[in-house]
Design a protein around this motif. Structure first.
Motif, PDB file in Angstrom:
ATOM      1  N   TRP A  43       0.774  -1.182   0.045  1.00 43.23           N
ATOM      2  CA  TRP A  43       0.005   0.039  -0.138  1.00 43.23           C
ATOM      3  C   TRP A  43       0.996   1.293   0.110  1.00 43.23           C
ATOM      4  O   TRP A  43       0.569   2.079  -0.733  1.00 43.23           O
ATOM      5  CB  TRP A  43      -0.913   0.023   1.132  1.00 43.23           C
ATOM      6  CG  TRP A  43      -1.818   1.184   1.090  1.00 43.23           C
ATOM      7  CD1 TRP A  43      -1.845   2.171   2.070  1.00 43.23           C
ATOM      8  CD2 TRP A  43      -3.003   1.403   0.313  1.00 43.23           C
ATOM      9  NE1 TRP A  43      -2.887   3.299   1.765  1.00 43.23           N
ATOM     10  CE2 TRP A  43      -3.570   2.590   0.389  1.00 43.23           C
ATOM     11  CE3 TRP A  43      -3.569   0.812  -0.892  1.00 43.23           C
ATOM     12  CZ2 TRP A  43      -4.688   3.215  -0.154  1.00 43.23           C
ATOM     13  CZ3 TRP A  43      -4.559   1.236  -1.491  1.00 43.23           C
ATOM     14  CH2 TRP A  43      -5.076   2.398  -1.016  1.00 43.23           C
ATOM     15  N   ASN A  44       1.710   1.434   0.838  1.00 43.21           N
ATOM     16  CA  ASN A  44       2.519   2.656   1.021  1.00 43.21           C
ATOM     17  C   ASN A  44       3.862   2.441   0.206  1.00 43.21           C
ATOM     18  O   ASN A  44       4.863   1.863   0.760  1.00 43.21           O
ATOM     19  CB  ASN A  44       2.958   2.753   2.429  1.00 43.21           C
ATOM     20  CG  ASN A  44       3.463   4.009   2.807  1.00 43.21           C
ATOM     21  OD1 ASN A  44       3.710   5.069   1.970  1.00 43.21           O
ATOM     22  ND2 ASN A  44       3.813   4.433   3.991  1.00 43.21           N
ATOM     23  N   LEU A  45       3.921   2.881  -1.005  1.00 41.39           N
ATOM     24  CA  LEU A  45       5.039   2.755  -1.776  1.00 41.39           C
ATOM     25  C   LEU A  45       5.711   3.939  -1.916  1.00 41.39           C
ATOM     26  O   LEU A  45       5.205   5.049  -2.114  1.00 41.39           O
ATOM     27  CB  LEU A  45       4.602   2.547  -3.381  1.00 41.39           C
ATOM     28  CG  LEU A  45       3.857   1.024  -3.501  1.00 41.39           C
ATOM     29  CD1 LEU A  45       3.117   1.076  -4.881  1.00 41.39           C
ATOM     30  CD2 LEU A  45       4.986  -0.182  -3.306  1.00 41.39           C
ATOM     31  N   ASN A  46       6.967   3.859  -1.244  1.00 42.00           N
ATOM     32  CA  ASN A  46       8.016   4.882  -1.198  1.00 42.00           C
ATOM     33  C   ASN A  46       7.572   6.086  -0.575  1.00 42.00           C
ATOM     34  O   ASN A  46       7.504   7.294  -0.745  1.00 42.00           O
ATOM     35  CB  ASN A  46       8.454   5.434  -2.760  1.00 42.00           C
ATOM     36  CG  ASN A  46       9.366   4.179  -3.423  1.00 42.00           C
ATOM     37  OD1 ASN A  46      10.377   3.820  -2.750  1.00 42.00           O
ATOM     38  ND2 ASN A  46       8.640   3.771  -4.341  1.00 42.00           N
ATOM     39  N   GLY A  47       6.547   5.849   0.596  1.00 38.61           N
ATOM     40  CA  GLY A  47       6.018   6.910   1.275  1.00 38.61           C
ATOM     41  C   GLY A  47       4.994   7.819   0.831  1.00 38.61           C
ATOM     42  O   GLY A  47       4.611   8.863   1.295  1.00 38.61           O
ATOM     43  N   ASP A  48       4.037   7.005  -0.238  1.00 43.61           N
ATOM     44  CA  ASP A  48       3.201   7.758  -0.786  1.00 43.61           C
ATOM     45  C   ASP A  48       1.835   7.626  -0.342  1.00 43.61           C
ATOM     46  O   ASP A  48       0.382   8.125  -0.853  1.00 43.61           O
ATOM     47  CB  ASP A  48       3.033   7.647  -2.358  1.00 43.61           C
ATOM     48  CG  ASP A  48       2.445   6.215  -2.758  1.00 43.61           C
ATOM     49  OD1 ASP A  48       2.550   5.276  -1.718  1.00 43.61           O
ATOM     50  OD2 ASP A  48       2.314   5.847  -3.759  1.00 43.61           O
ATOM     51  N   ASN A  49       1.661   7.019   0.872  1.00 44.87           N
ATOM     52  CA  ASN A  49       0.365   6.825   1.453  1.00 44.87           C
ATOM     53  C   ASN A  49      -0.676   5.960   0.870  1.00 44.87           C
ATOM     54  O   ASN A  49      -1.985   6.623   0.979  1.00 44.87           O
ATOM     55  CB  ASN A  49      -0.242   7.916   2.276  1.00 44.87           C
ATOM     56  CG  ASN A  49      -1.193   7.646   3.243  1.00 44.87           C
ATOM     57  OD1 ASN A  49      -1.336   6.550   3.765  1.00 44.87           O
ATOM     58  ND2 ASN A  49      -2.067   8.820   3.287  1.00 44.87           N
ATOM     59  N   GLY A  50      -0.353   5.279  -0.263  1.00 43.75           N
ATOM     60  CA  GLY A  50      -1.345   4.688  -0.926  1.00 43.75           C
ATOM     61  C   GLY A  50      -1.911   5.253  -2.365  1.00 43.75           C
ATOM     62  O   GLY A  50      -2.516   4.662  -3.157  1.00 43.75           O
TER      63      GLY A  50
END
Length: 532
Positions: free
Chosen positions: A104-111
């Motif tokens: 879900w959280n790809l490289n800190g993008d919150n989904g």
């Protein structure tokens, strides 16, 4: 389900770790290479004691799926820019994958990227009228599983807004919507999740089981399972099809094309050959066994809400008697037990479907869809419908079936008269027998039952113009197919295309009609008819 599932596509930014700087071997000389290095070198690092909990052990993932005879491809974007760069590859590969697994959280993008990927995949699916069965599993290190599932549910509204969203339960961590199944799970290290969601925490080794189970929950129907088994059989036995229809028949096929007055007819003939071979493969795999007694027992156990008698009026019906009927039909012992329970055979036949549903609405819809599938040919996007034997049409509430022989429905120059046999509408709620069920958007239930009345005097002769292909083809107006009659004095009516009967059902209509033509009327002495 395992025999159908083969390929899984996964995306997780923690699957690969990139060192802070590129490593070079001592004998490696970048100056000798005309192409300068782009970015830093990727290095696969096995999670160790100092590794972060959210890291994904690629070796463990690949091995767990391989042990389940499944193939898993893993994409790992390492930056926000790569989140975007990977999107086209993910969407293209998703077309070939049986299941998708997303962090879900790809490289800190919150989904944000996961949402975009899901939207893009579903948007791509809707470009085709053939709606794809799709499993989307989120495997995340984030603790708020409900919020993630709610956001995905909103994301599916764009492409599946007309489909009902069905939550598994009030925990709101899994749902089905049309052809799509979505389930959210937490990675093994996640601790701060509510106690009622503790069972959503899964180890990497459990991922194959998760995928199989969730795909199964989306396909719990008996006939659906049989259909998936058929598809798996076709995929596994593709070599049989290729061997039966090998290149040695190419010359004969082209010779057939040259010999035909309309060369394009050979295209339909080849489709028929392929369909015949596919049917042989399906029958060889005995996929009908998925509606056999062992699977029926499992289905009844899962459908516990049905109880022992469904919505039938048989208060004396028991689960054991119902199972005996499923196993033995009207055997001597089963009939005797029915009589002891005060249940008549005719009454049972009238309420047979009632025994396996939870509501009367479910019963009606099940009967309608099943009877329609049994008699009507399924048609998706191509080829476009043509007026021929078995075509069902409607005009101002009057339904009719075309009884023109197939050979007289082709090679039309100009116009041609077509015989249409009107069909009687059986009112909703009327328990009178009917011959077929067809979809009707104007009916309250969405379907209408029709009865064939094979009287030659009822036949309507209507004139239609042939098209460039020598057939009377449907024309589409606002997604409604219509056959337009030849205009007389500038005016003409059209018939709405409803569907096409399967070949054997169309032949039965013709047989019943022809038997009426063969009746012989004699003048004879009344004393012979009345008796001496």
């Amino acid at each position: 389900m395992l025999e159908f599932l083969q390929t899984i596509l996964m995306i997780d930014d923690e699957a690969f770790r990139r060192d802070s700087g590129p490593e070079q071997a001592a004998d490696e000389d970048w100056a000798d290479d005309d192409t300068p290095p782009v970015g830093s070198a990727l290095k696969l690092v096995a999670p160790g004691a100092s590794a972060e909990g959210d890291e994904l052990d690629v070796q463990a993932v690949s091995r767990s799926f391989a042990e389940a005879a499944l193939s898993c491809a893993i994409l790992s974007p390492q930056s926000a820019e790569e989140n975007e760069d990977f999107r086209p590859a993910f969407v293209r590969t998703a077309k070939r994958a049986d299941a998708l697994i997303l962090d879900w959280n790809l490289n800190g993008d919150n989904g944000a990227t996961a949402e975009k990927l899901i939207r893009a995949v579903l948007r791509e699916d809707t470009k085709s009228p053939r709606r794809r069965l799709r499993l989307v599993t989120v495997y995340t290190g984030e603790p708020d599983l409900r919020q993630i599932t709610d956001r995905i549910a909103n994301a599916t509204s764009e492409s599946l807004g007309e489909d009902e969203l069905k939550w598994d339960d009030d925990r709101h961590v899994a749902f089905s919507r049309g052809p799509v199944r979505v389930a959210v799970f937490a990675k093994e290290h996640v601790q701060s999740i509510p106690a009622e969601l503790a069972d959503r925490r899964r180890a990497i080794s459990a991922l194959p089981t998760v995928v199989v189970e969730e795909f199964g929950r989306h396909s719990l129907g008996l006939v659906t399972t049989a259909s998936l088994s058929a598809l798996a059989g076709i995929r596994n036995d593709a070599h049989r099809l290729l061997a039966a229809l090998g290149p040695e028949i190419d010359g004969a096929v082209l010779g057939q094309r040259v010999s035909l007055a309309h060369p394009e007819d050979v295209e339909r003939q080849v489709e028929g050959l392929i369909a015949s071979e596919l049917a042989a493969i399906v029958q060889d795999h005995e996929v009908g066994s998925h509606v056999g007694l062992p699977r029926v027992r499992e289905w009844l156990k899962h459908k516990s809400g049905i109880g022992s008698r469904g919505v039938s009026t048989f208060e004396s019906m028991t689960a054991e008697l119902r199972l005996r009927l499923l196993a033995e039909g009207f055997s001597h012992e089963a009939v005797q037990e029915l009589q002891d329970a005060g249940i008549g055979k005719k009454k049972l036949a009238a309420e047979a479907t009632h025994l396996f549903v939870e509501t009367l609405e479910e019963k009606q819809r099940s009967d309608q869809i099943f009877s329609m599938r049994m008699s009507l040919r399924s048609r998706y996007a191509k080829p476009s419908p043509v007026m021929q034997l078995g075509t069902i049409v409607e005009q101002e509430g009057t339904y009719a079936v075309c009884v023109q022989p197939l050979c007289d429905s082709v090679r039309i120059n100009g116009s041609r008269m077509f015989p249409l046999l009107p069909l009687e509408v059986v009112s909703e709620g009327d328990r009178a027998p009917s011959d077929l069920t067809v979809p009707d958007p104007q009916a309250s239930s969405g379907y209408v039952r029709l009865r064939v009345v094979p009287k030659p005097s009822r036949i309507l002769m209507r004139d239609f113009n042939g098209g460039p292909a020598g057939t009377v083809q449907v024309r589409w107006y606002r997604k409604v197919g219509r056959f337009s009659e030849v205009k007389v004095k500038g005016r003409g009516k059209s018939w709405r295309w409803v569907g096409d009967l399967k070949t054997d059902h169309a032949q039965r209509v013709v047989e019943r009609l022809s038997s009426e033509f063969s009746r012989v009327g004699l003048e004879e002495a009344e004393v012979l008819r009345q008796g001496w």
